[in-house]
Design a protein around this motif. Structure first.
Motif, PDB file in Angstrom:
ATOM      1  N   ALA A 146       0.801  -1.231   0.000  1.00  0.00           N
ATOM      2  CA  ALA A 146       0.000   0.000   0.000  1.00  0.00           C
ATOM      3  C   ALA A 146       0.827   1.271   0.000  1.00  0.00           C
ATOM      4  N   GLN A 147       2.091   1.191   0.356  1.00  0.00           N
ATOM      5  CA  GLN A 147       2.891   2.414   0.365  1.00  0.00           C
ATOM      6  C   GLN A 147       3.580   2.610  -0.980  1.00  0.00           C
ATOM      7  N   SER A 148       3.982   3.841  -1.223  1.00  0.00           N
ATOM      8  CA  SER A 148       4.630   4.191  -2.479  1.00  0.00           C
ATOM      9  C   SER A 148       5.890   4.992  -2.178  1.00  0.00           C
ATOM     10  N   VAL A 149       6.969   4.683  -2.876  1.00  0.00           N
ATOM     11  CA  VAL A 149       8.208   5.439  -2.684  1.00  0.00           C
ATOM     12  C   VAL A 149       8.286   6.620  -3.648  1.00  0.00           C
ATOM     13  N   GLN A 150       7.198   6.878  -4.347  1.00  0.00           N
ATOM     14  CA  GLN A 150       7.151   7.969  -5.327  1.00  0.00           C
ATOM     15  C   GLN A 150       7.235   9.339  -4.663  1.00  0.00           C
ATOM     16  N   HIS A 151       6.677   9.478  -3.465  1.00  0.00           N
ATOM     17  CA  HIS A 151       6.665  10.760  -2.757  1.00  0.00           C
ATOM     18  C   HIS A 151       7.205  10.564  -1.347  1.00  0.00           C
ATOM     19  N   HIS A 152       7.720  11.629  -0.753  1.00  0.00           N
ATOM     20  CA  HIS A 152       8.302  11.536   0.587  1.00  0.00           C
ATOM     21  C   HIS A 152       7.273  11.157   1.647  1.00  0.00           C
ATOM     22  N   ALA A 153       6.077  11.673   1.525  1.00  0.00           N
ATOM     23  CA  ALA A 153       5.065  11.484   2.567  1.00  0.00           C
ATOM     24  C   ALA A 153       4.378  10.129   2.509  1.00  0.00           C
ATOM     25  N   THR A 154       4.610   9.358   1.464  1.00  0.00           N
ATOM     26  CA  THR A 154       3.822   8.144   1.268  1.00  0.00           C
ATOM     27  C   THR A 154       4.527   6.852   1.636  1.00  0.00           C
ATOM     28  N   HIS A 155       5.675   6.945   2.285  1.00  0.00           N
ATOM     29  CA  HIS A 155       6.348   5.708   2.688  1.00  0.00           C
ATOM     30  C   HIS A 155       7.133   5.920   3.980  1.00  0.00           C
ATOM     31  N   ALA A 156       7.385   4.810   4.640  1.00  0.00           N
ATOM     32  CA  ALA A 156       8.165   4.820   5.882  1.00  0.00           C
ATOM     33  C   ALA A 156       8.720   3.416   6.093  1.00  0.00           C
ATOM     34  N   ALA A 157       9.626   3.311   7.023  1.00  0.00           N
ATOM     35  CA  ALA A 157      10.198   2.002   7.339  1.00  0.00           C
ATOM     36  C   ALA A 157       9.190   1.185   8.141  1.00  0.00           C
ATOM     37  N   ILE A 158       8.977  -0.036   7.703  1.00  0.00           N
ATOM     38  CA  ILE A 158       8.089  -0.954   8.414  1.00  0.00           C
ATOM     39  C   ILE A 158       8.929  -1.642   9.497  1.00  0.00           C
ATOM     40  N   PRO A 159       8.478  -1.632  10.746  1.00  0.00           N
ATOM     41  CA  PRO A 159       9.280  -2.234  11.814  1.00  0.00           C
ATOM     42  C   PRO A 159       9.547  -3.718  11.548  1.00  0.00           C
ATOM     43  N   ALA A 160      10.726  -4.143  11.933  1.00  0.00           N
ATOM     44  CA  ALA A 160      11.086  -5.549  11.757  1.00  0.00           C
ATOM     45  C   ALA A 160      10.228  -6.429  12.662  1.00  0.00           C
ATOM     46  N   LYS A 161      10.006  -7.628  12.196  1.00  0.00           N
ATOM     47  CA  LYS A 161       9.220  -8.569  12.984  1.00  0.00           C
ATOM     48  C   LYS A 161      10.004  -8.898  14.254  1.00  0.00           C
ATOM     49  N   PRO A 162       9.356  -8.815  15.420  1.00  0.00           N
ATOM     50  CA  PRO A 162      10.083  -9.076  16.659  1.00  0.00           C
ATOM     51  C   PRO A 162      10.532 -10.539  16.740  1.00  0.00           C
ATOM     52  N   THR A 163      11.686 -10.734  17.348  1.00  0.00           N
ATOM     53  CA  THR A 163      12.203 -12.088  17.510  1.00  0.00           C
ATOM     54  C   THR A 163      12.071 -12.505  18.964  1.00  0.00           C
ATOM     55  N   SER A 164      12.257 -13.785  19.211  1.00  0.00           N
ATOM     56  CA  SER A 164      12.112 -14.305  20.563  1.00  0.00           C
ATOM     57  C   SER A 164      13.370 -15.067  20.966  1.00  0.00           C
ATOM     58  N   PHE A 165      13.400 -15.529  22.201  1.00  0.00           N
ATOM     59  CA  PHE A 165      14.513 -16.336  22.694  1.00  0.00           C
ATOM     60  C   PHE A 165      14.672 -17.580  21.827  1.00  0.00           C
ATOM     61  N   TRP A 166      13.540 -18.162  21.433  1.00  0.00           N
ATOM     62  CA  TRP A 166      13.578 -19.363  20.595  1.00  0.00           C
ATOM     63  C   TRP A 166      14.236 -19.059  19.247  1.00  0.00           C
ATOM     64  N   ASP A 167      13.863 -17.977  18.607  1.00  0.00           N
ATOM     65  CA  ASP A 167      14.421 -17.631  17.297  1.00  0.00           C
ATOM     66  C   ASP A 167      15.895 -17.252  17.376  1.00  0.00           C
ATOM     67  N   ASP A 168      16.265 -16.526  18.415  1.00  0.00           N
ATOM     68  CA  ASP A 168      17.620 -15.980  18.494  1.00  0.00           C
ATOM     69  C   ASP A 168      18.656 -16.955  19.057  1.00  0.00           C
ATOM     70  N   ILE A 169      18.277 -17.748  20.062  1.00  0.00           N
ATOM     71  CA  ILE A 169      19.280 -18.547  20.764  1.00  0.00           C
ATOM     72  C   ILE A 169      18.971 -20.042  20.728  1.00  0.00           C
ATOM     73  N   ALA A 170      17.781 -20.442  21.173  1.00  0.00           N
ATOM     74  CA  ALA A 170      17.483 -21.862  21.346  1.00  0.00           C
ATOM     75  C   ALA A 170      17.503 -22.640  20.027  1.00  0.00           C
ATOM     76  N   GLN A 171      16.812 -22.158  19.028  1.00  0.00           N
ATOM     77  CA  GLN A 171      16.744 -22.888  17.761  1.00  0.00           C
ATOM     78  C   GLN A 171      18.123 -23.027  17.100  1.00  0.00           C
ATOM     79  N   PRO A 172      18.946 -21.967  16.978  1.00  0.00           N
ATOM     80  CA  PRO A 172      20.287 -22.159  16.416  1.00  0.00           C
ATOM     81  C   PRO A 172      21.151 -23.105  17.255  1.00  0.00           C
ATOM     82  N   ALA A 173      21.012 -23.044  18.591  1.00  0.00           N
ATOM     83  CA  ALA A 173      21.800 -23.935  19.447  1.00  0.00           C
ATOM     84  C   ALA A 173      21.418 -25.395  19.222  1.00  0.00           C
ATOM     85  N   ILE A 174      20.136 -25.655  19.074  1.00  0.00           N
ATOM     86  CA  ILE A 174      19.682 -27.027  18.817  1.00  0.00           C
ATOM     87  C   ILE A 174      20.216 -27.520  17.479  1.00  0.00           C
ATOM     88  N   PHE A 175      20.201 -26.692  16.457  1.00  0.00           N
ATOM     89  CA  PHE A 175      20.723 -27.099  15.143  1.00  0.00           C
ATOM     90  C   PHE A 175      22.223 -27.381  15.208  1.00  0.00           C
TER      91      PHE A 175
END
Length: 192
Positions: A146-175
């Motif tokens: 829905a956003q457009s980079v054509q004009h300054h007022a019509t776009h912004a940075a979408i926040p990154a999806k939050p991560t959890s302990f499982w995503d950041d530490i536990a899952q990589p450690a298990i792998f």
């Protein structure tokens, strides 16, 4: 049974399509807000033939074009003039799109704000103008579309999806542990 499942599937698909289509683009929201400002100015000036000028802004040409298109064919026609010769001077105080994190990981809150200061040149007095703040709850994918980079007022940075302990530490450690165990077992079984 197949008929019921297909009907349920078709209903869910059509509801999803309607929900996706209900999110207006940032350009449409900002253009509608600028049209409201022009309507307010025309109502205040008594339907005269006002000339507009827009103070320096990165999107000035686009916004003046929106005003001209919205006034075409109405009883309050508009024209664009140089800043000194204009009847009405518009100054964009805020025209922006922002995104905020929500408690749900897959959605964001989109906030579009349009605030315009309006000054009547002859009298030197400020005119009332609507402040438009539109808030929508949407998925990250809908926000990106829905956003457009054509004009300054019509776009912004979408926040990154939050991560959890499982995503950041536990899952990589298990792998890593699983890979290490596999390698150890592979070499110890071959050597015996």
């Amino acid at each position: 049974m197949r008929v019921i499942l297909s009907v349920v599937f078709m209903v869910q698909c059509s509801v999803a399509v309607l929900h996706a289509q209900s999110l207006l683009s940032t350009i449409d929201v900002i253009e509608a807000a600028i049209v409201r400002v022009a309507d307010t100015v025309c109502a205040t000036t008594g339907g005269a033939y006002p000339t507009f000028a827009l103070a320096s802004h990165p999107d000035a040409e686009w916004l003046l074009g929106v005003i001209l298109r919205s006034r075409t064919g109405t009883d309050c026609m508009a024209a664009i003039a140089d800043g000194a010769a204009a009847d009405v001077l518009l100054s964009i105080a805020d025209a922006s799109t922002t995104y905020r994190q929500t408690p749900q990981d897959d959605t964001v809150e989109r906030v579009i704000t349009v605030r315009v200061n309006v000054l009547e040149r002859r009298s030197g007095k400020p005119l009332a103008s609507p402040i438009v703040v539109r808030t929508d709850l949407c998925t990250r994918e809908q926000a990106a579309v829905a956003q457009s980079v054509q004009h300054h007022a019509t776009h912004a940075a979408i926040p990154a999806k939050p991560t959890s302990f499982w995503d950041d530490i536990a899952q990589p450690a298990i792998f890593v542990l699983a890979a290490a165990t596999t390698i150890i077992l592979l070499f110890t079984v071959r050597s015996q």
